[in-house]
Design a protein around this motif. Structure first.
Motif, mmCIF file in Angstrom:
data_model
loop_
_atom_site.group_PDB
_atom_site.id
_atom_site.type_symbol
_atom_site.label_atom_id
_atom_site.label_comp_id
_atom_site.label_asym_id
_atom_site.label_seq_id
_atom_site.Cartn_x
_atom_site.Cartn_y
_atom_site.Cartn_z
ATOM 1 N N VAL A 83 0.825 -1.160 -0.049
ATOM 2 C CA VAL A 83 -0.124 0.025 0.128
ATOM 3 C C VAL A 83 0.868 1.191 -0.113
ATOM 4 O O VAL A 83 0.772 2.321 -0.847
ATOM 5 C CB VAL A 83 -0.918 0.039 1.207
ATOM 6 N N PHE A 84 1.857 1.309 0.693
ATOM 7 C CA PHE A 84 2.883 2.434 0.949
ATOM 8 C C PHE A 84 3.460 2.650 -0.480
ATOM 9 O O PHE A 84 3.479 3.788 -0.967
ATOM 10 C CB PHE A 84 3.829 2.146 1.956
ATOM 11 N N SER A 85 3.952 1.603 -1.103
ATOM 12 C CA SER A 85 4.805 1.685 -2.190
ATOM 13 C C SER A 85 3.832 2.200 -3.295
ATOM 14 O O SER A 85 4.074 3.001 -4.334
ATOM 15 C CB SER A 85 5.421 0.401 -2.956
ATOM 16 N N LEU A 86 2.486 1.779 -3.371
ATOM 17 C CA LEU A 86 1.536 2.052 -4.367
ATOM 18 C C LEU A 86 1.372 3.509 -4.136
ATOM 19 O O LEU A 86 1.352 4.447 -5.264
ATOM 20 C CB LEU A 86 0.367 1.380 -4.096
ATOM 21 N N VAL A 87 0.960 3.939 -3.063
ATOM 22 C CA VAL A 87 0.692 5.514 -2.874
ATOM 23 C C VAL A 87 1.940 6.306 -3.103
ATOM 24 O O VAL A 87 1.806 7.308 -3.831
ATOM 25 C CB VAL A 87 0.230 5.474 -1.481
ATOM 26 N N VAL A 88 3.162 5.951 -2.868
ATOM 27 C CA VAL A 88 4.398 6.895 -3.287
ATOM 28 C C VAL A 88 4.429 6.869 -4.667
ATOM 29 O O VAL A 88 4.628 7.847 -5.292
ATOM 30 C CB VAL A 88 5.609 6.250 -2.768
ATOM 31 N N GLY A 89 4.056 5.822 -5.386
ATOM 32 C CA GLY A 89 3.932 5.945 -6.938
ATOM 33 C C GLY A 89 2.911 6.728 -7.326
ATOM 34 O O GLY A 89 3.099 7.273 -8.269
ATOM 35 N N MET A 90 1.836 6.605 -6.819
ATOM 36 C CA MET A 90 0.763 7.469 -7.265
ATOM 37 C C MET A 90 1.128 9.038 -7.231
ATOM 38 O O MET A 90 0.493 9.792 -7.854
ATOM 39 C CB MET A 90 -0.392 7.228 -6.505
ATOM 40 N N THR A 91 2.143 9.247 -6.131
ATOM 41 C CA THR A 91 2.473 10.721 -6.354
ATOM 42 C C THR A 91 3.420 11.341 -7.218
ATOM 43 O O THR A 91 3.648 12.604 -7.264
ATOM 44 C CB THR A 91 2.992 11.162 -4.633
ATOM 45 N N VAL A 92 4.268 10.345 -7.848
ATOM 46 C CA VAL A 92 5.224 10.723 -8.476
ATOM 47 C C VAL A 92 4.857 11.974 -9.409
ATOM 48 O O VAL A 92 5.629 13.033 -9.742
ATOM 49 C CB VAL A 92 6.081 9.748 -9.273
ATOM 50 N N ARG A 93 3.854 11.556 -10.350
ATOM 51 C CA ARG A 93 3.523 12.827 -11.586
ATOM 52 C C ARG A 93 3.504 14.123 -10.846
ATOM 53 O O ARG A 93 3.913 14.967 -11.451
ATOM 54 C CB ARG A 93 2.235 12.227 -12.221
ATOM 55 N N ASP A 94 2.749 13.991 -9.559
ATOM 56 C CA ASP A 94 2.451 15.367 -9.262
ATOM 57 C C ASP A 94 3.674 15.969 -8.055
ATOM 58 O O ASP A 94 3.819 17.196 -8.266
ATOM 59 C CB ASP A 94 1.086 15.522 -8.642
ATOM 60 N N ILE A 95 4.268 15.235 -7.541
ATOM 61 C CA ILE A 95 5.244 15.546 -6.527
ATOM 62 C C ILE A 95 6.779 15.607 -6.727
ATOM 63 O O ILE A 95 7.361 16.367 -6.765
ATOM 64 C CB ILE A 95 5.008 14.794 -4.958
ATOM 65 N N SER A 96 7.194 14.166 -7.188
ATOM 66 C CA SER A 96 8.726 13.994 -7.497
ATOM 67 C C SER A 96 9.133 13.725 -8.783
ATOM 68 O O SER A 96 9.992 13.160 -9.010
ATOM 69 C CB SER A 96 9.089 12.924 -6.395
ATOM 70 N N GLY A 97 8.207 14.045 -9.868
ATOM 71 C CA GLY A 97 8.660 13.816 -11.322
ATOM 72 C C GLY A 97 10.063 14.185 -11.833
ATOM 73 O O GLY A 97 10.554 13.673 -12.550
ATOM 74 N N ARG A 98 10.348 15.514 -10.984
ATOM 75 C CA ARG A 98 11.851 15.947 -11.496
ATOM 76 C C ARG A 98 12.729 15.783 -10.286
ATOM 77 O O ARG A 98 13.927 16.198 -10.392
ATOM 78 C CB ARG A 98 11.494 17.354 -11.607
ATOM 79 N N ALA A 99 12.465 14.988 -9.362
ATOM 80 C CA ALA A 99 13.148 14.580 -8.240
ATOM 81 C C ALA A 99 14.737 14.480 -8.517
ATOM 82 O O ALA A 99 15.002 13.562 -9.358
ATOM 83 C CB ALA A 99 12.695 13.408 -7.212
ATOM 84 N N ILE A 100 15.774 14.913 -7.694
ATOM 85 C CA ILE A 100 16.967 14.638 -7.824
ATOM 86 C C ILE A 100 17.284 13.578 -6.870
ATOM 87 O O ILE A 100 18.038 12.818 -7.253
ATOM 88 C CB ILE A 100 17.842 16.022 -7.344
ATOM 89 N N ALA A 101 16.229 13.404 -5.747
ATOM 90 C CA ALA A 101 16.554 12.435 -4.697
ATOM 91 C C ALA A 101 15.395 12.664 -3.703
ATOM 92 O O ALA A 101 14.850 13.630 -3.515
ATOM 93 C CB ALA A 101 17.974 12.568 -3.910
ATOM 94 N N ASN A 102 14.899 11.370 -3.476
ATOM 95 C CA ASN A 102 14.119 11.150 -2.291
ATOM 96 C C ASN A 102 15.023 11.174 -1.150
ATOM 97 O O ASN A 102 15.564 10.240 -0.661
ATOM 98 C CB ASN A 102 13.174 9.923 -2.418
ATOM 99 N N LEU A 103 14.681 12.296 -0.155
ATOM 100 C CA LEU A 103 15.757 12.452 1.073
ATOM 101 C C LEU A 103 15.078 11.854 2.301
ATOM 102 O O LEU A 103 15.948 11.296 2.948
ATOM 103 C CB LEU A 103 15.744 13.503 1.353
ATOM 104 N N GLN A 104 13.678 11.486 2.378
ATOM 105 C CA GLN A 104 13.254 11.136 3.840
ATOM 106 C C GLN A 104 11.861 10.870 3.452
ATOM 107 O O GLN A 104 10.994 11.589 3.152
ATOM 108 C CB GLN A 104 13.497 12.247 4.802
ATOM 109 N N TYR A 105 11.297 9.673 4.120
ATOM 110 C CA TYR A 105 9.951 9.180 4.440
ATOM 111 C C TYR A 105 10.018 9.430 6.018
ATOM 112 O O TYR A 105 10.890 8.591 6.712
ATOM 113 C CB TYR A 105 9.748 7.858 3.814
ATOM 114 N N ASP A 106 9.151 9.914 6.398
ATOM 115 C CA ASP A 106 8.769 10.145 7.832
ATOM 116 C C ASP A 106 7.393 9.849 8.426
ATOM 117 O O ASP A 106 6.297 10.239 7.493
ATOM 118 C CB ASP A 106 9.198 11.503 8.221
ATOM 119 N N ALA A 107 7.146 9.385 9.616
ATOM 120 C CA ALA A 107 5.756 9.206 10.219
ATOM 121 C C ALA A 107 4.877 8.546 9.382
ATOM 122 O O ALA A 107 3.765 8.828 9.134
ATOM 123 C CB ALA A 107 5.254 10.699 10.356
ATOM 124 N N VAL A 108 5.301 7.310 8.928
ATOM 125 C CA VAL A 108 4.456 6.545 7.993
ATOM 126 C C VAL A 108 3.633 5.958 9.114
ATOM 127 O O VAL A 108 3.913 5.199 10.086
ATOM 128 C CB VAL A 108 5.461 5.465 7.282
#
Length: 174
Positions: A83-108
């Motif tokens: 579920v976590f992986s799918l939701v992260v993937g769902m956010t890529v287009r809007d949030i991290s499509g140009r990411a240099i790096a994902n730095l941190q996931y917190d408070a899962v």
């Protein structure tokens, strides 16, 4: 010569690899912005079984219907990290499509169960946007994402920090 074959003289065919158009720059975000990530994703039994096998998650609550009947939910649960992986993937287009790096996931936080056949929807809220102090061409975006099932029940939330490029100045390469 047609445009598809490349009409730029001797340069040959031009290939569009998407790097210049996928995702947003740091400058495109403002604290308080909200993004509804679409489409949703229905989690199938196949998705869950494959993910459990790939990640070596052997807990019977994910694969053994008779075992799961004896638990509080009375049915098999989808693997939480799926579920976590799918939701992260769902956010890529809007949030991290140009990411240099994902730095941190917190408070899962797993807020509720997800079952085979549930459809997951997610939304993200921009918490902070700050340019890098060391490198002016980039900065850090912080968002909070909440996922719900098809009944509007929250099933997951997390915070995420992403390193994104700043919008290039005129004349800079994209």
């Amino acid at each position: 010569m047609s445009d598809a074959a490349g009409s730029a003289g001797t340069r040959g065919p031009q290939r569009h690899d998407g790097r210049d158009s996928f995702g947003r720059y740091l400058d495109d975000f403002v604290p308080g912005d909200e993004f509804a990530h679409w489409p949703g994703r229905t989690i199938t039994e196949y998705d869950d079984t494959l993910f459990a096998a790939l990640t070596m998650n052997q807990h019977p609550v994910h694969s053994d219907a008779a075992y799961a009947e004896g638990t509080q939910h009375r049915q098999r649960l989808a693997v939480g990290t799926l579920v976590f992986s799918l939701v992260v993937g769902m956010t890529v287009r809007d949030i991290s499509g140009r990411a240099i790096a994902n730095l941190q996931y917190d408070a899962v936080r797993h807020l509720g169960p997800t079952f085979h056949g549930d459809t997951i929807y997610a939304r993200s809220t921009v918490l902070d946007v700050r340019p890098s102090e060391q490198r002016p061409d980039r900065g850090i975006l912080e968002v909070e994402t909440v996922a719900e099932n098809q009944r509007g029940e929250p099933v997951l939330s997390f915070r995420r920090s992403v390193l994104l490029p700043r919008r290039p100045l005129d004349g800079d390469a994209a």
